[in-house]
Design an enzyme around this catalytic site. Structure first.
Site, mmCIF file in Angstrom:
data_model
loop_
_atom_site.group_PDB
_atom_site.id
_atom_site.type_symbol
_atom_site.label_atom_id
_atom_site.label_comp_id
_atom_site.label_asym_id
_atom_site.label_seq_id
_atom_site.Cartn_x
_atom_site.Cartn_y
_atom_site.Cartn_z
ATOM 1 N N GLU A 40 -42.389 19.158 -0.276
ATOM 2 C CA GLU A 40 -42.661 18.557 1.036
ATOM 3 C C GLU A 40 -41.347 18.293 1.762
ATOM 4 O OE1 GLU A 40 -45.625 18.867 2.636
ATOM 5 O OE2 GLU A 40 -46.549 17.706 1.031
ATOM 6 N N HIS A 41 -41.333 18.686 3.030
ATOM 7 C CA HIS A 41 -40.133 18.553 3.865
ATOM 8 C C HIS A 41 -38.965 19.335 3.266
ATOM 9 C CE1 HIS A 41 -41.763 15.758 6.833
ATOM 10 N NE2 HIS A 41 -42.465 15.264 5.826
ATOM 11 N N ASP A 43 -39.271 22.847 3.794
ATOM 12 C CA ASP A 43 -39.380 24.170 4.436
ATOM 13 C C ASP A 43 -38.432 24.371 5.611
ATOM 14 O OD1 ASP A 43 -40.851 22.555 6.209
ATOM 15 O OD2 ASP A 43 -42.427 24.060 6.516
ATOM 16 N N GLY A 131 -55.283 15.685 12.910
ATOM 17 C CA GLY A 131 -54.276 14.692 12.557
ATOM 18 C C GLY A 131 -54.348 14.250 11.114
ATOM 19 N N SER A 137 -53.510 22.375 13.543
ATOM 20 C CA SER A 137 -52.795 23.111 14.597
ATOM 21 C C SER A 137 -52.305 24.472 14.113
ATOM 22 C CB SER A 137 -51.652 22.294 15.212
ATOM 23 O OG SER A 137 -51.111 21.396 14.321
ATOM 24 N N ASP A 181 -46.887 25.755 7.043
ATOM 25 C CA ASP A 181 -48.308 25.661 7.394
ATOM 26 C C ASP A 181 -48.843 26.988 7.912
ATOM 27 O OD1 ASP A 181 -47.629 23.099 6.853
ATOM 28 O OD2 ASP A 181 -47.894 22.337 8.892
HETATM 29 C C1 GLA Z 1 -45.598 19.580 8.509
HETATM 30 C C2 GLA Z 1 -44.829 20.779 9.029
HETATM 31 C C3 GLA Z 1 -44.403 21.705 7.883
HETATM 32 C C4 GLA Z 1 -43.695 20.916 6.780
HETATM 33 C C5 GLA Z 1 -44.501 19.676 6.402
HETATM 34 C C6 GLA Z 1 -43.754 18.801 5.431
HETATM 35 O O1 GLA Z 1 -46.815 19.977 7.967
HETATM 36 O O2 GLA Z 1 -45.607 21.516 9.937
HETATM 37 O O3 GLA Z 1 -43.581 22.728 8.382
HETATM 38 O O4 GLA Z 1 -42.396 20.577 7.153
HETATM 39 O O5 GLA Z 1 -44.845 18.903 7.530
HETATM 40 O O6 GLA Z 1 -43.581 19.436 4.213
#
Ligand code: GLA
Length: 394
Positions: A40-41, A43, A131, A137, A181
């Protein structure tokens, strides 16, 4: 196509005919949302992610027009009604609301030389709660790209559909998201997670035959909005920390560092907060590599432990959790038979993802649900996840 989907298709075609005269020649498309298991976070830091596509997502009934008009309608926002635009007028605006997503994708196609000569009519329906951190999205962006390719004959691969979606979200919709995503939606594969290296977009499918366990997504019902949230701020904190580290190590992204290399060099990051952010990005990437290895070796307990550590790091170092999500995760950890549990997605609300042994699924929902209700007076929603394919025509 399951019974549920047949109904959705009929509903969309009926709506289309009601709004736009008839449904002759209309095609119906789908693109999935995603849940991220770990990574997570990472990418937008050149690290690894491990998401999978869901069987829920966004559907569209669409048909090309003879003129240049664009007409959009969402059954999720009926009060908004039909929104109109024009292929020559693809600009983002507050009034355009949700249609900024499909418009952004059309705009991104045109920048790549793929101009829509004619407009279209489009009716959409989504079954991902907005959300919730399950990428409603991104699924709308990939869906739009997929249907444009089909209707206009544009020549793009599914990876490019993901890149176009991300580009439009960054440059048209103002969220500096990474590629995870859109990639998960465009490249999803039934019963597989996607092990993606965001530094070079190399990827591998990992079969998720979880012996005796289920993936459960829990919706906190706390809505996040990544455009207004601190998402973009986190991204710039990481970029700043990277610049500081680059004065002493030769790296392209935080994902290039091992934990040891980070520890040996972290003192060049001048600010405590930035140091914590960078630490998360580095450690989370290494955790993701280990988690995928653990899964390959069928070491589910280790996979779960890494999920828990991911949560703690997102809560304490990256600070993208919130009280409600922390309660969902901490209550999950208390239930015997929960292998791992963490926040998933961008954060600041949204969902948790938990790995739960089959025999504990009912107890998990009961106990976590009750504790959450008691504490916040909110009824959490639970989904036992099915992992599905990428976009398709119905
Ligand atoms: C959101 C962003 C992704 C990624 C996540 C965290 O979903 O769209 O690109 O950064 O947060 O992992």
């Amino acid at each position: 196509m399951g019974e549920g989907e047949t109904k959705i298709k009929e509903m969309l075609l009926d709506k289309f005919a009601e709004l736009f005269g008839d449904a002759d020649g209309v095609k119906v498309y789908f693109a999935p949302g995603r849940v991220n298991l770990i990574g997570e976070h990472t990418d937008y830091n050149g690290g690894h992610v491990f998401p999978c596509a869901l069987t829920i997502g966004t559907y569209a009934a669409a048909r090309k027009r003879a003129d240049k008009k664009l007409r959009f309608y969402s059954t999720n926002f009926e009060e908004i009604g039909v929104m109109e635009s024009d292929v020559e007028d693809l600009k983002a605006s507050k009034e355009a609301g949700w249609t900024n997503y499909p418009k952004g994708v059309m705009w991104a196609f045109s920048l790549r030389g793929m101009q829509m000569e004619k407009g279209l009519d489009m009716v959409i329906y989504g079954n991902i709660p907005n959300g919730s951190g399950l990428s409603s999205s991104a699924s709308l962006e990939v869906l739009t790209g997929y249907l444009l390719r089909d209707l206009y004959g544009f020549s793009v691969t599914n990876v490019e559909l993901a890149q176009i979606g991300q580009y439009s979200e960054n440059n048209f919709n103002g969220c500096n998201c990474g590629i995870m995503d859109q990639f998960a939606s465009a490249m999803g594969k039934k019963d597989n997670a996607i092990f993606l290296n965001t530094a070079d977009l190399s990827y591998e499918y990992a079969p998720l035959a979880l012996e005796g366990a289920k993936i459960i997504v829990t919706n906190s019902k706390v809505k996040h909005n990544l455009v207004d949230s601190k998402y973009n701020e986190r991204r710039s904190e990481c970029e700043q920390a990277l610049k500081e580290l680059q004065t002493v190590v030769n790296i392209d992204g935080l994902g290039d560092l091992t934990e040891e290399q980070f520890e040996a060099n972290q003192s060049v990051i001048a600010d405590d907060i930035r140091r914590k952010r960078a630490k998360h990005a580095v450690y989370e990437n290494q955790r993701t590599l280990r988690a995928v290895e653990a899964l390959k070796n069928n070491e589910l307990a280790l996979f779960g432990k890494l999920m828990n550590e991911s949560h703690i790091s997102l809560r304490d170092d990256y600070e993208v959790s919130c009280e409600e999500i922390d309660v969902l995760v901490e209550e999950a950890w208390k239930v015997e038979g929960v292998i791992g549990s963490r926040i998933t997605g961008g954060g600041f609300g949204g969902c948790t993802v938990s790995l739960v042994k089959d025999e504990a699924v009912a107890e998990f929902q009961e106990k976590v649900g009750a504790a959450y209700r008691e504490r916040f007076d909110i009824q959490a929603d639970f989904y036992v996840v099915e992992i599905g394919d990428g976009p398709r025509t119905l």
